[in-house]
Scaffold this active site. Sequence first.
Site, PDB file in Angstrom:
ATOM      1  N   ARG A  59       2.046   9.509 -17.498  1.00  0.00           N
ATOM      2  CA  ARG A  59       3.122   9.370 -18.529  1.00  0.00           C
ATOM      3  C   ARG A  59       2.846   8.226 -19.001  1.00  0.00           C
ATOM      4  O   ARG A  59       3.100   7.232 -18.438  1.00  0.00           O
ATOM      5  CB  ARG A  59       4.554  10.079 -18.732  1.00  0.00           C
ATOM      6  CG  ARG A  59       4.507  11.582 -17.774  1.00  0.00           C
ATOM      7  CD  ARG A  59       5.415  12.216 -17.456  1.00  0.00           C
ATOM      8  NE  ARG A  59       6.667  11.704 -19.097  1.00  0.00           N
ATOM      9  CZ  ARG A  59       7.996  11.017 -19.150  1.00  0.00           C
ATOM     10  NH1 ARG A  59       8.525  10.446 -17.869  1.00  0.00           N
ATOM     11  NH2 ARG A  59       8.212  11.378 -19.626  1.00  0.00           N
ATOM     12  N   LYS A 118       8.716   7.854  -5.478  1.00  0.00           N
ATOM     13  CA  LYS A 118       7.823   8.854  -6.035  1.00  0.00           C
ATOM     14  C   LYS A 118       6.344   9.423  -4.987  1.00  0.00           C
ATOM     15  O   LYS A 118       6.311   8.736  -4.548  1.00  0.00           O
ATOM     16  CB  LYS A 118       7.334   7.659  -7.117  1.00  0.00           C
ATOM     17  CG  LYS A 118       6.438   8.562  -8.134  1.00  0.00           C
ATOM     18  CD  LYS A 118       6.620   8.573  -9.204  1.00  0.00           C
ATOM     19  CE  LYS A 118       4.657   9.192  -9.939  1.00  0.00           C
ATOM     20  NZ  LYS A 118       5.127   8.718 -11.566  1.00  0.00           N
ATOM     21  N   ARG A 250      16.118   6.918 -15.394  1.00  0.00           N
ATOM     22  CA  ARG A 250      16.628   6.232 -14.184  1.00  0.00           C
ATOM     23  C   ARG A 250      17.347   6.050 -13.098  1.00  0.00           C
ATOM     24  O   ARG A 250      18.625   5.990 -14.208  1.00  0.00           O
ATOM     25  CB  ARG A 250      15.833   4.894 -14.215  1.00  0.00           C
ATOM     26  CG  ARG A 250      15.924   4.329 -14.717  1.00  0.00           C
ATOM     27  CD  ARG A 250      14.949   2.537 -13.871  1.00  0.00           C
ATOM     28  NE  ARG A 250      15.733   1.616 -15.152  1.00  0.00           N
ATOM     29  CZ  ARG A 250      16.455   0.723 -15.155  1.00  0.00           C
ATOM     30  NH1 ARG A 250      17.011   0.639 -14.418  1.00  0.00           N
ATOM     31  NH2 ARG A 250      16.805  -0.201 -15.642  1.00  0.00           N
TER      32      ARG A 250
HETATM   33  C1  BTN Z   1       2.464  10.523 -14.280  1.00  0.00           C
HETATM   34  O1  BTN Z   1       3.321  10.350 -12.559  1.00  0.00           O
HETATM   35  O2  BTN Z   1       3.364   9.306 -15.061  1.00  0.00           O
HETATM   36  C2  BTN Z   1       1.731  11.256 -13.900  1.00  0.00           C
HETATM   37  C3  BTN Z   1       0.776  11.460 -13.309  1.00  0.00           C
HETATM   38  C4  BTN Z   1      -0.322  12.329 -14.038  1.00  0.00           C
HETATM   39  C5  BTN Z   1      -1.599  11.831 -12.234  1.00  0.00           C
HETATM   40  C6  BTN Z   1      -2.702  13.087 -12.340  1.00  0.00           C
HETATM   41  S1  BTN Z   1      -3.926  12.847 -11.203  1.00  0.00           S
HETATM   42  C7  BTN Z   1      -4.584  14.653 -11.753  1.00  0.00           C
HETATM   43  C8  BTN Z   1      -5.025  13.983 -13.539  1.00  0.00           C
HETATM   44  N1  BTN Z   1      -5.638  12.744 -13.861  1.00  0.00           N
HETATM   45  C9  BTN Z   1      -5.274  11.604 -14.758  1.00  0.00           C
HETATM   46  O3  BTN Z   1      -5.578  11.086 -15.401  1.00  0.00           O
HETATM   47  N2  BTN Z   1      -3.690  12.625 -14.826  1.00  0.00           N
HETATM   48  C10 BTN Z   1      -2.992  13.609 -13.450  1.00  0.00           C
END
Ligand code: BTN
Length: 254
Positions: A59, A118, A250
């Site tokens: 994100r 996380k 947070r």
């Molecule tokens: C976050 O923590 O901000 C979201 C992370 C999301 C990661 C997943 S891995 C599979 C899919 N492909 C990506 O590039 N991102 C999501």
Amino acid sequence: MRWPAEAIWEAVAPLLPGFTVEVLPQLDSTNTELMRRARTGQADPVLLVAEQQTAGRGRLGRAWQSSAGDSLTFSLGLPLAPADWSGLSLAVGVSVAESLHPDIVLKWPNDLWLGDRKLAGILIETASFGEGAAGARYAVIGVGVNIAPRPATGLSTRPAALRELLPQADAPAVLERVARRLVQDVQRFGAHGFAAFQQRFEQRDALRNRAVQLSDGTTGTAQGVDAGGSLLVHTAAGPQTISSSEVSVRPAAA
Ligand code: BTN
């Protein structure tokens, strides 16, 4: 790695006609790939797994770092037409957490945590597609789960890993564990929206009654989420409802 693609297909295809499972050794990002496909008109339901991502995205423009074997990275792409999209990432988090372990908590709006670290993240994107049914968009639901412990390089806190809870966990088994329920829950969301998940979210809400700080510096106490999945925060200036996914929250230092 051996992936249970056929078992997943057998479990999911009855719920989702035209569904396929695809596992690739390497991709830039499973979300990026499904969004590319959607833009060229490919809007079939698919579970796309990459053993390794070279440009995983999180994100707020952040990167999602992972390495082959140490994490599960996949995206579920499917047409979806909810009356209201808000809260989808929370519903996905509820689904994945419930499939994995009772100790996993949810940090609004789309992280899975173990304690205050996380464990997994969710990135949802949507694309309009062709002559789809009224209101339908192609939803790309990306999930990244840390399976084995990873170094904290560049992060303020060491990430959590599923093996802390499930020592035998590996990426293929974890995918098999979450896939069917995830599809069911996304379909439930499509039909009923976040209201169908509000109570389930509350049971795992990591922020509830905790002091939080918003990205604009405002502090307050998190008071759960409303029926649309917005975060309720009591601040000195009164109650605030936070719906923007562009806001990060947070826990404040005690
Ligand atoms: C976050 O923590 O901000 C979201 C992370 C999301 C990661 C997943 S891995 C599979 C899919 N492909 C990506 O590039 N991102 C999501």
